[in-house]
Design a protein around this motif. Structure first.
Motif, PDB file in Angstrom:
ATOM      1  N   GLY A   1     -12.679 -40.856  19.180  1.00  0.00           N
ATOM      2  CA  GLY A   1     -13.687 -39.918  19.555  1.00  0.00           C
ATOM      3  C   GLY A   1     -13.159 -38.494  19.276  1.00  0.00           C
ATOM      4  O   GLY A   1     -13.985 -37.649  18.943  1.00  0.00           O
ATOM      5  N   ALA A   2     -11.958 -38.455  19.621  1.00  0.00           N
ATOM      6  CA  ALA A   2     -11.419 -37.059  19.377  1.00  0.00           C
ATOM      7  C   ALA A   2     -11.273 -36.614  17.937  1.00  0.00           C
ATOM      8  O   ALA A   2     -11.627 -35.265  17.586  1.00  0.00           O
ATOM      9  CB  ALA A   2      -9.771 -36.581  20.064  1.00  0.00           C
ATOM     10  N   LEU A   3     -11.085 -37.395  17.026  1.00  0.00           N
ATOM     11  CA  LEU A   3     -11.106 -37.293  15.845  1.00  0.00           C
ATOM     12  C   LEU A   3     -12.456 -37.213  15.066  1.00  0.00           C
ATOM     13  O   LEU A   3     -12.506 -36.601  14.194  1.00  0.00           O
ATOM     14  CB  LEU A   3     -10.059 -38.067  15.034  1.00  0.00           C
ATOM     15  N   GLY A   4     -13.159 -38.163  15.653  1.00  0.00           N
ATOM     16  CA  GLY A   4     -14.538 -38.410  15.168  1.00  0.00           C
ATOM     17  C   GLY A   4     -15.416 -37.364  15.205  1.00  0.00           C
ATOM     18  O   GLY A   4     -16.257 -37.242  14.512  1.00  0.00           O
ATOM     19  N   LEU A   5     -15.359 -36.726  16.330  1.00  0.00           N
ATOM     20  CA  LEU A   5     -16.168 -35.429  16.820  1.00  0.00           C
ATOM     21  C   LEU A   5     -16.285 -34.527  15.470  1.00  0.00           C
ATOM     22  O   LEU A   5     -17.078 -33.985  15.131  1.00  0.00           O
ATOM     23  CB  LEU A   5     -16.050 -34.778  17.985  1.00  0.00           C
ATOM     24  N   PRO A   6     -15.122 -34.033  15.275  1.00  0.00           N
ATOM     25  CA  PRO A   6     -15.196 -32.882  13.953  1.00  0.00           C
ATOM     26  C   PRO A   6     -15.625 -33.435  12.888  1.00  0.00           C
ATOM     27  O   PRO A   6     -16.316 -32.758  12.149  1.00  0.00           O
ATOM     28  CB  PRO A   6     -13.660 -32.262  13.991  1.00  0.00           C
ATOM     29  N   ILE A   7     -15.534 -34.618  12.560  1.00  0.00           N
ATOM     30  CA  ILE A   7     -15.764 -35.175  11.193  1.00  0.00           C
ATOM     31  C   ILE A   7     -17.402 -35.291  11.578  1.00  0.00           C
ATOM     32  O   ILE A   7     -18.004 -34.900  10.408  1.00  0.00           O
ATOM     33  CB  ILE A   7     -15.147 -36.698  11.097  1.00  0.00           C
ATOM     34  N   SER A   8     -17.864 -35.817  12.662  1.00  0.00           N
ATOM     35  CA  SER A   8     -19.452 -35.834  12.599  1.00  0.00           C
ATOM     36  C   SER A   8     -19.877 -34.559  12.385  1.00  0.00           C
ATOM     37  O   SER A   8     -21.129 -34.398  11.957  1.00  0.00           O
ATOM     38  CB  SER A   8     -19.654 -36.475  14.012  1.00  0.00           C
ATOM     39  N   ALA A   9     -19.422 -33.576  13.306  1.00  0.00           N
ATOM     40  CA  ALA A   9     -19.902 -32.194  13.169  1.00  0.00           C
ATOM     41  C   ALA A   9     -20.032 -31.542  11.544  1.00  0.00           C
ATOM     42  O   ALA A   9     -20.925 -30.963  11.255  1.00  0.00           O
ATOM     43  CB  ALA A   9     -19.113 -31.118  14.263  1.00  0.00           C
TER      44      ALA A   9
END
Length: 480
Positions: A155-163
């Protein structure tokens, strides 16, 4: 030594340890990534889908419900029919859901796709159980710690990727990326992860699975949608009461059949029960920060409480918690072998207490949130690593899939409750009119206090967990 243990040791000697751990950890990252996948576009969904905000909320709710229902059921299916086989099935469901969501022009298809994506959460407890089956006993604790850490890291790494994707490409690409990631993990799992050696005898409890699903859906719908429907509305109260009643009848039924979906007698053992209760509290403590911190970081400075960061910048501030969890995983395994997983759980709860205590005093600068998220990373990294270790030390090998699935469900109940309660606090203690209402400083202080309270509860429960291992019952099993 039992036949199961002999078979497990023979398999561990012929299994490529490192690649198996990495593939299963990647599956765990894929799982947790699904929960932050739509965060960057969540506020825009009413405009993107030409639907009401109440309707688009189901894009998140459907994933939550599917994950909660599938996780314990997938654990039992893995115990009975092969854990790797069920992992592959869940990855296939993820790919199907991703394609449906990516091709969907409207809200119905997106909700269906997101519900199917939620099934992937079951790979984490199954992966932990596979590790117990196929890895050398000296590597199990560290591998389990890494697998548990993926719940926060993804979740922590995926959020900036999704953004980043949402800000620079069509939003449908989020789902094509999710499907592609699922395909890669599917291929690696089929290639590298060996077939586990244990299967539980008996028939699958279809009636128990249906009862658990209906009961959980009722309770979770009331919790997740109560703020929208009204906490005292007939629909909310009816779903909550009906869900609880069904779960009570389900528990009575499970105790009276030969091959239950979940062995509640095992789940009622003191170390298992206290660990699962601590998991609810720790899940609440984790998600309280996931809800409150980003909002405070992204609110405009003019509100008097926000720091005015973009979604991408805010996600980078939150990201250190996931990085800390990843770095801690090998250390967590080593500590568990030397000081025991209960001490690790206590240390995690203490770190969460310090994190929320810090936030109650310091929350006006970006670096304050960086420090708080690092402390959250220590807390969840230690706590989430300890919980499956405590479970596996207290249940027979034939129950690991179902028992870890139940523990994952406990964490989900904690996160769901946190999302609902903190959401109510932020919505109630706010100023302004209509869509311009923003949470006050008091709202965030109350949210931090709730996280602090949950961490204190987790600490008390951890201290009550017995330090001595429970005797492991030998259940009938079949070689896979």
């Amino acid at each position: 030594m039992s036949r199961d243990e002999n078979a497990r040791r023979r398999l561990s000697r012929g299994t490529p340890q490192g690649p198996v751990v990495l593939v299963l950890a990647l599956a765990g990252l894929c799982s947790s990534f699904m929960f932050t996948l739509v965060v960057p576009i969540q506020s825009q969904l009413p405009q993107l889908l030409n639907a009401s905000r109440d309707d688009t909320a189901w894009v998140v709710t459907s994933t939550l419900l599917a994950a909660a229902v599938i996780t314990p059921i997938a654990g039992r299916l893995g115990d009975m029919y092969g854990k790797r086989r069920i992992v592959l099935a869940l990855l296939a469901v993820l790919m199907l859901g991703s394609v449906i969501a990516a091709l969907s022009p409207g809200i119905i298809g997106l909700i269906v796709g997101r519900a199917l994506q939620g099934a992937i959460v079951g790979v984490v407890p199954l992966g932990i159980s596979i590790m117990r089956d196929v890895l050398h006993e000296n590597r199990v604790d560290s591998a389990v710690a890494l697998m548990s850490a993926t719940l926060g890291v993804g979740g922590a790494l995926g959020l900036p990727i999704s953004a980043l994707v949402a800000e620079n490409a069509d939003w449908h690409w989020l789902f094509w990326i999710a499907g592609g990631l699922g395909a890669i993990v599917f291929a690696l799992t089929a290639w590298i992860v060996p077939v586990s050696v244990l299967r539980t005898a008996g028939r699958f409890d279809y009636l128990g699975a249906a009862g658990l699903a209906v009961g959980l859906i009722g309770v979770l719908l009331a919790v997740s949608r109560g703020n929208t429907w009204g906490w005292t509305s007939p629909l909310t109260l009816g779903l909550a009461a009906g869900g609880i009643l069904i779960l009570l009848v389900w528990g009575w039924y499970e105790l009276r059949i030969d091959s239950p979906l979940l062995d509640l007698r095992v789940a009622a053992r003191r170390p298992v029960l206290l660990t699962n209760l601590a998991s609810i509290a720790m899940g609440f403590a984790l998600f309280a920060s996931n809800v409150a911190y980003p909002q405070m970081l992204e609110l405009p400075v003019a509100t008097g409480v926000g720091l005015g960061l973009s979604l991408l910048a805010a996600s980078l501030v939150v990201m250190p918690s996931g990085l800390v969890m990843m770095v801690l995983s090998p250390l967590s395994g080593a500590l568990a072998r030397t000081i025991g997983p209960r001490v690790l759980l206590v240390a995690g709860a203490v770190s969460l207490i310090v994190a929320y205590g810090f936030s109650l005093v310091f929350s006006t600068e970006v670096w304050h949130f960086v420090v708080a998220n690092i402390l959250i990373g220590f807390g969840i990294g230690f706590g989430y690593a300890a919980m499956p270790m405590l479970i596996m030390r207290s249940v027979p090998p034939s129950e690991t899939g179902a028992s870890n699935g139940l523990n994952a469900l406990a964490r989900s109940l904690g996160t769901s409750t946190a999302a609902a309660i903190v959401g109510v606090v932020l919505a109630t203690l706010s100023t302004g009119e209509g869509d311009t209402r923003v949470p006050t400083a008091q709202a965030f202080s109350v949210s931090f206090a709730l996280g602090l309270g949950a961490a204190i509860v987790a600490l008390v429960l951890a201290l009550l967990i017995p330090t001595r291992r429970s005797p492991i019952e030998k259940h009938p099993s079949l070689p896979e």
